[in-house]
Enzyme design. Sequence first.
Site, PDB file in Angstrom:
ATOM      1  N   HIS A 142       0.795  -1.236   0.000  1.00  0.00           N
ATOM      2  CA  HIS A 142       0.000   0.000   0.000  1.00  0.00           C
ATOM      3  C   HIS A 142       0.825   1.283   0.000  1.00  0.00           C
ATOM      4  O   HIS A 142       0.241   2.364   0.023  1.00  0.00           O
ATOM      5  CB  HIS A 142      -0.996  -0.014   1.164  1.00  0.00           C
ATOM      6  CG  HIS A 142      -0.362   0.015   2.531  1.00  0.00           C
ATOM      7  ND1 HIS A 142      -1.040   0.466   3.646  1.00  0.00           N
ATOM      8  CD2 HIS A 142       0.872  -0.339   2.976  1.00  0.00           C
ATOM      9  CE1 HIS A 142      -0.268   0.381   4.703  1.00  0.00           C
ATOM     10  NE2 HIS A 142       0.895  -0.106   4.321  1.00  0.00           N
ATOM     11  N   HIS A 143       2.149   1.188  -0.013  1.00  0.00           N
ATOM     12  CA  HIS A 143       2.975   2.404  -0.113  1.00  0.00           C
ATOM     13  C   HIS A 143       3.374   2.709  -1.558  1.00  0.00           C
ATOM     14  O   HIS A 143       4.013   3.734  -1.816  1.00  0.00           O
ATOM     15  CB  HIS A 143       4.236   2.275   0.726  1.00  0.00           C
ATOM     16  CG  HIS A 143       3.975   2.136   2.195  1.00  0.00           C
ATOM     17  ND1 HIS A 143       3.176   3.013   2.890  1.00  0.00           N
ATOM     18  CD2 HIS A 143       4.382   1.194   3.092  1.00  0.00           C
ATOM     19  CE1 HIS A 143       3.114   2.634   4.163  1.00  0.00           C
ATOM     20  NE2 HIS A 143       3.827   1.540   4.304  1.00  0.00           N
ATOM     21  N   CYS A 144       3.022   1.831  -2.488  1.00  0.00           N
ATOM     22  CA  CYS A 144       3.417   2.044  -3.886  1.00  0.00           C
ATOM     23  C   CYS A 144       2.267   2.663  -4.666  1.00  0.00           C
ATOM     24  O   CYS A 144       1.117   2.211  -4.563  1.00  0.00           O
ATOM     25  CB  CYS A 144       3.816   0.714  -4.525  1.00  0.00           C
ATOM     26  SG  CYS A 144       4.485   0.914  -6.192  1.00  0.00           S
ATOM     27  N   GLN A 184       0.049   4.388   7.314  1.00  0.00           N
ATOM     28  CA  GLN A 184      -0.839   5.041   6.341  1.00  0.00           C
ATOM     29  C   GLN A 184      -0.619   4.448   4.947  1.00  0.00           C
ATOM     30  O   GLN A 184       0.520   4.280   4.501  1.00  0.00           O
ATOM     31  CB  GLN A 184      -0.537   6.539   6.320  1.00  0.00           C
ATOM     32  CG  GLN A 184      -1.344   7.324   5.296  1.00  0.00           C
ATOM     33  CD  GLN A 184      -0.704   8.665   4.947  1.00  0.00           C
ATOM     34  OE1 GLN A 184       0.251   9.092   5.581  1.00  0.00           O
ATOM     35  NE2 GLN A 184      -1.227   9.318   3.930  1.00  0.00           N
ATOM     36  N   ASN A 186      -0.371   5.310   1.792  1.00  0.00           N
ATOM     37  CA  ASN A 186      -0.255   6.485   0.928  1.00  0.00           C
ATOM     38  C   ASN A 186      -0.195   6.164  -0.561  1.00  0.00           C
ATOM     39  O   ASN A 186      -0.499   7.021  -1.394  1.00  0.00           O
ATOM     40  CB  ASN A 186       0.965   7.314   1.326  1.00  0.00           C
ATOM     41  CG  ASN A 186       2.278   6.560   1.178  1.00  0.00           C
ATOM     42  OD1 ASN A 186       2.373   5.378   1.519  1.00  0.00           O
ATOM     43  ND2 ASN A 186       3.295   7.235   0.682  1.00  0.00           N
TER      44      ASN A 186
END
Length: 339
Positions: A142-144, A184, A186
């Site tokens: 979920h950070h990509c 988070q 992001n």
Amino acid sequence: MPHRTELYQDTPSTCWPIVYSPDYNISFLGLEKLHPFDAGKWGKIIHFLKEAKLITDDLIVQAQEATEEDLLVVHTRHYLNRLKWSFVVATITEIPPVLFMPNFLVQRKVLRPLRTQTGGTIMAGKLAIERGWAINIGGGFHHCSSDRGGGFCAYADITLTIRFLFERVEGVSRATIIDLDAHQGNGHERDFLEDRRVYIMDVYNRYIYPGDGLAKRAIKRRVELDWGTEDTEYLQKVKTHVEGALNEMRPDIIIYNAGTDILDGDPLGGLAISPEGIIERDEIVFRAARKHRIPILMVTSGGYQKRTARIIADSLLNLHHLGLIDHELAAQEAGSTKT
């Protein structure tokens, strides 16, 4: 017209909508041990599920590696070309010695497992619509976002899964992301900043990576936690806000990012949730999906302790015991949402 892909092939009805491949696991000269992430946790989860006789190899959906054409549905060609430089991959995976590896080895030993997990999430999205639920034993990067990676996330599997569904599956035009990893999310938030079809709920430790202010603008339901948040407060907030999110917008699918880095003692998460709390959290989300008759896809995301594989397996066994992941019943539930 959408491109031709191997990821949307029909799956035998005898298989559970549980997606995995032994290729998920990262092992190369012990370098993977230089990152706190357990790069073999996915195989351990499957081992525990087999040990409990929930599944056998022939009941698992075998994940396929996402091709460059698959990845270009979301990623820019410039970004994918940058992954051909070992120093870029070393930065994203936070394993400095990767910088000194020839890129063909980086592709084979580090990025191919992540591409296979990404393919697995995309496949599980289709399965969730067909069967009512699906679980990718990996994924949750979920950070990509489309043009940049980070935090051990090289491919935007959540964004890709939603875009594939919107393009290829009739009747799927709205999605809700419930992101309960300690960090988070992001990456998917940046990708869906201007997209009203995607509702994002994110519950995370406000003090840790990535602290992405721009991405926060995409979150429709933001729950920021303090250091050391424990079970009672956490579970009450999850229950309240999951229900609120699903009442606020009825999606055609829920993408559930079920990170276990909320576990007490996790070196990166900074929260204090017990193993029992994680199991109850997953139950809350799946019960809500069942109550609202919405297909759900779960990905396993972050978790930086050796014991997280056991906890994830125990949670899945609990969901099965409660009938929330069931081979027949979930398929019937999904069918009834489309009639």
